[in-house]
Enzyme design. Structure first.
Site, PDB file in Angstrom:
ATOM      1  N   HIS A 125       0.821  -1.231   0.000  1.00  0.00           N
ATOM      2  CA  HIS A 125       0.000   0.000   0.000  1.00  0.00           C
ATOM      3  C   HIS A 125       0.849   1.273   0.000  1.00  0.00           C
ATOM      4  CE1 HIS A 125      -3.652  -2.216   0.374  1.00  0.00           C
ATOM      5  NE2 HIS A 125      -3.396  -2.681   1.581  1.00  0.00           N
ATOM      6  N   ASP A 162      -2.882 -10.504  -2.683  1.00  0.00           N
ATOM      7  CA  ASP A 162      -3.451 -10.018  -1.423  1.00  0.00           C
ATOM      8  C   ASP A 162      -4.898  -9.590  -1.686  1.00  0.00           C
ATOM      9  OD1 ASP A 162      -2.263  -8.718   1.401  1.00  0.00           O
ATOM     10  OD2 ASP A 162      -4.007  -7.650   0.615  1.00  0.00           O
ATOM     11  N   ASP A 243      -4.774 -12.808   2.959  1.00  0.00           N
ATOM     12  CA  ASP A 243      -5.966 -12.346   3.675  1.00  0.00           C
ATOM     13  C   ASP A 243      -7.261 -12.532   2.885  1.00  0.00           C
ATOM     14  OD1 ASP A 243      -4.910 -10.464   1.958  1.00  0.00           O
ATOM     15  OD2 ASP A 243      -4.856  -8.823   3.417  1.00  0.00           O
TER      16      ASP A 243
HETATM   17 ZN   LIG Z   1      -4.249  -7.196   2.504  1.00  0.00          ZN
END
Ligand SMILES: [Zn+2]
Length: 304
Positions: A125, A162, A243
Site C-alpha cells: 500500500h 493479497d 488475507d
Molecule cells: Zn491485505
C-alpha cells in the site's frame, strides 16, 4: 534450494494492542515451517537493512526523510488510523525492504532458487510519497527496481494476490513499461483503488465479496496468466498476501490453502517458461493465525 529471508527486527514493530498486523504472524509461520518439515529444506538468510539508494529508486526523498524523522524512540507515532510507528518500526521496515534486495541478489548470483521474504511491516500500500494501510516502504517495488536498475533486468512482472489492491505498487510503476503489474482484490473494498485503471501495464482483477476458489481461479486464468505469458517477464515478483482466505476476518473472499497452492503452481510454471524460475515472493497481508501459516507453507511447497 528455496531461500527464506527474514530478520528478528521484523518482530519488534508494534502497531499497537489488538492490531491485526502483529509479530505473532511471523512466529506462526516459523512454527508451521517446523511442523511441516519445510524448515529442514529451506535455506535461511538474515535480511540486511535497505540502503537509502535502494529506497530512493521508488520513493520520494523527502518522504523517506520524513519516515526516518518520525521514528519514535519511545511511545508511538500514528501516521494514519491503521499505520503506526513504534520504537522498533524503522528497523523492521529497513529489514523488510532490504530482504527483497538480498533475495534478488541471491537469485541473480544463482545462490538460491525462488526466495520467500517473511517480513513485516508489509509494503504494497505504500505509494511513492505516502505511507498507508500498515505499510511504510514498498518492499516489493524496492526489490523489483533493484533487479532492473542494478542487475539490468529489462522486464519484471509483479503479481499481487493479497485481498487488498496493491495501490502503492500501482502508483509507483503505472507509467513504467518495464513492469507488468497484476493485482487481484476484493472490490469494492479498501483501498478503493485499481478498478478504473486504464494503463496498459496494469491487469486489475476485481472480485466481488463472496468469491470462492473456483471464481478466483477462473478470473486469474482468464486475465493474469495470458497477460503474463504475453509479457514474457525476465523476473517474477509476488506480493503474497493471504488475507483472501475464507478464515481471514479481514475480508469476504473465500479462498483456501489449496487455492494458494494452485496459483503458486501456475506462477511457477510461467517463471520456468520465461525466466529460469526467478521468483521473489514477499509476505504482504494475512491475519488469521491458523490460515496464514498453513497458506504460506502451501505456497512454499509449490515454490520448491
Ligand atoms: Zn491485505
Amino acid at each position: 534450494m528455496l531461500g527464506f529471508v527474514s530478520h528478528s527486527d521484523c518482530l519488534e514493530h508494534d502497531a499497537g494492542p489488538c492490531h491485526p498486523e502483529c509479530r505473532q504472524r511471523l512466529e506462526a509461520i516459523d512454527n508451521q515451517l517446523l511442523m511441516s518439515g519445510l524448515d529442514f529444506v529451506i535455506r535461511r538468510y538474515d535480511a540486511p537493512k535497505v540502503s537509502r539508494e535502494a529506497l530512493e529508486r521508488v520513493h520520494d526523498r523527502e518522504y523517506i526523510s520524513r519516515v526516518y524523522d518520525m521514528a519514535p524512540t519511545d511511545g508511538s507515532v500514528e501516521i494514519d488510523g491503521d499505520t503506526v510507528m513504534s520504537p522498533g518500526t524503522l528497523a523492521a521496515a529497513e529489514r523488510a525492504a532490504g530482504a527483497g534486495v538480498l533475495a534478488v541478489d541471491l537469485i541473480m548470483k544463482a545462490e538460491a532458487g525462488p526466495v520467500f521474504c517473511a517480513v513485516r511491516p508489509p509494503g504494497h500500500h505504500a505509494e511513492h510519497d505516502q505511507a498507508m494501510g500498515f505499510c511504510l516502504f514498498n518492499n516489493i517495488a524496492v526489490a523489483a527496481a533493484h533487479a532492473m536498475d542494478v542487475h539490468g533486468v529489462e522486464r519484471v512482472a509483479i503479481v499481487d494476490f493479497d485481498v487488498h489492491h496493491g495501490n502503492g505498487t500501482e502508483d509507483i510503476f503505472m507509467r513504467d513499461n518495464r513492469v507488468l503489474f497484476c493485482s487481484s482484490f476484493q472490490h469494492p473494498f479498501y483501498p478503493f483503488a485499481g478498478h478504473d485503471s486504464e494503463t496498459a501495464n496494469l491487469v486489475d482483477v476485481p472480485l466481488s465479496a463472496g468469491t470462492d476458489g473456483a471464481g478466483f481461479r477462473t478470473a486469474i486464468s482468464d486475465h493474469w496468466l495470458p497477460a503474463l505469458r504475453k509479457f514474457r517477464p525476465q523476473f517474477l515478483f509476488i506480493s503474497a498476501g493471504f488475507d483472501a482466505h475464507v478464515l481471514d476476518d479481514m475480508s469476504s473472499l473465500a479462498l483456501s490453502d489449496a487455492d494458494y497452492a494452485w496459483i503458486t503452481k501456475e506462477l511457477q510454471a510461467i517463471a520456468q517458461e520465461h525466466c529460469s524460475g526467478r521468483i521473489v515472493s514477499m509476505l504482504e497481508g494475512g491475519y488469521d493465525l491458523t490460515a496464514l501459516p498453513r497458506s504460506v507453507v502451501a505456497h512454499l511447497k509449490e515454490l520448491l
